[in-house]
Design an enzyme around this catalytic site. Structure first.
Site, PDB file in Angstrom:
ATOM      1  N   GLU A   1       0.860  -1.177   0.000  1.00 37.61           N
ATOM      2  CA  GLU A   1       0.000   0.000   0.000  1.00 37.61           C
ATOM      3  C   GLU A   1       0.897   1.229   0.000  1.00 37.61           C
ATOM      4  OE1 GLU A   1      -3.625   1.763   2.796  1.00 37.61           O
ATOM      5  OE2 GLU A   1      -2.835  -0.251   3.173  1.00 37.61           O
TER       6      GLU A   1
ATOM      7  N   ASP B   1      -5.670   8.854   9.625  1.00 33.95           N
ATOM      8  CA  ASP B   1      -4.353   8.384  10.041  1.00 33.95           C
ATOM      9  C   ASP B   1      -4.006   8.851  11.445  1.00 33.95           C
ATOM     10  OD1 ASP B   1      -3.706   7.074   7.598  1.00 33.95           O
ATOM     11  OD2 ASP B   1      -3.391   9.041   6.690  1.00 33.95           O
TER      12      ASP B   1
ATOM     13  N   TYR C   1     -11.312  -4.060   3.349  1.00 32.65           N
ATOM     14  CA  TYR C   1     -10.360  -3.618   4.371  1.00 32.65           C
ATOM     15  C   TYR C   1     -11.127  -3.515   5.693  1.00 32.65           C
ATOM     16  CZ  TYR C   1      -6.430  -0.757   6.193  1.00 32.65           C
ATOM     17  OH  TYR C   1      -5.364  -0.263   6.899  1.00 32.65           O
TER      18      TYR C   1
END
Length: 275
Positions: free
Chosen positions: A57, A68, A183
């Site tokens: 990734e 994040d 995911y």
């Protein structure tokens, strides 16, 4: 929109199918494009693959990386100071392909740079560069059909995130649009290495599996060999990101290749049950 078969013939699908047939778990590694330098990925991506990662990734730096945690935020900030952009990320993929990298390469990009470039142009440029998949964490699945159509035309998998709190209606909407794999965010919150993974992961993954035949990859918090060992048999793939950046931040840059290759081997052994 129709659901793709569980292992269609993209590079991502072929890689995950190979692990499925072997009864092993695939490993997805991470690099932030432009960290610590724009050129670093050219040596660090091969090091991760040599050590045992199967897919990589590639984070496209963005000024507001809301999904994040602090580790990847720092890496993105440094990458932006290095001048990293979506165009440089595409150039990085082209270089890796010209260097002989055949492993699946997946962009993780927030939506603004893609929208600014134009969906059709982005899809064509990404395909020509050699991108295999795309994760856009701030684009809801229900608003993604135009992007999916553009990516489907060039054979790029659109990968969506689900969380433990995702309700059934959204799981159904995501499953109908997902390509490559789902995911599965292991916890509520942002990215970052954790001491332990949630104990209810098996039940969570079983719930997601009831909506899709696609492979399930677990990320957010996966950082240690014991985490990989605990995912054997319940996940098709594990995604390790912040822990890789942590290693890079705490070791001299001239040792990064050796450090990441060694770390990857320890994770590969854990994923395979090798002591």
């Amino acid at each position: 929109m129709t659901t793709q078969p569980p292992y269609h013939q993209s590079r991502i699908g072929a890689t995950l199918a190979r692990h499925h047939e072997a009864g092993t778990m695939a490993l997805v590694g991470w690099q932030t494009i432009g960290f610590p330098t724009v050129q670093a990925s050219r040596t660090l991506v091969p090091a991760l693959i040599d050590g045992g990662f199967d897919l990589i990734e590639l984070g496209v730096p963005f000024s507001d990386p809301q999904a994040d945690g602090t580790t990847i935020q720092r890496a993105s900030f440094e990458a932006l100071k290095q001048g990293a952009t979506l165009s440089i990320a595409l150039d990085t993929v082209r270089t890796l392909r010209s260097d002989g990298i055949t492993a699946p390469l997946i962009f993780m990009s927030y939506y603004n740079p893609i929208l600014s470039r134009g969906l059709e142009r982005f899809a064509i440029d990404a395909s020509e560069a050699g991108v295999d998949g795309l994760i856009v964490p701030d684009l809801p699945a229900e608003e993604s059909d135009d992007l999916i159509e553009a990516l489907d035309r060039v054979g790029i998998d659109t990968i969506f995130l689900v969380a433990p709190t995702t309700p059934e209606a959204r799981l159904r909407a995501i499953a109908a649009r997902a390509r490559g794999f789902i995911y599965c965010v292991s916890l509520t919150g942002v990215t970052g290495a954790r001491q332990a993974l949630p104990t209810d992961l098996p039940e969570y993954l079983a719930r997601v599996r009831s909506f899709t035949n696609l492979p399930l990859a677990v990320g957010f918090g996966v950082s240690r060999p014991e985490h990989l060992a605990s995912l054997r048999g319940i996940a098709d793939a594990a995604i390790v990101a912040s822990a890789i950046i942590d290693r890079m931040e705490h070791t001299p840059s001239d040792t990064h290749v050796q450090e990441l290759r060694s770390f990857a081997k320890s994770l590969r052994n854990a994923a395979d049950g090798v002591s």
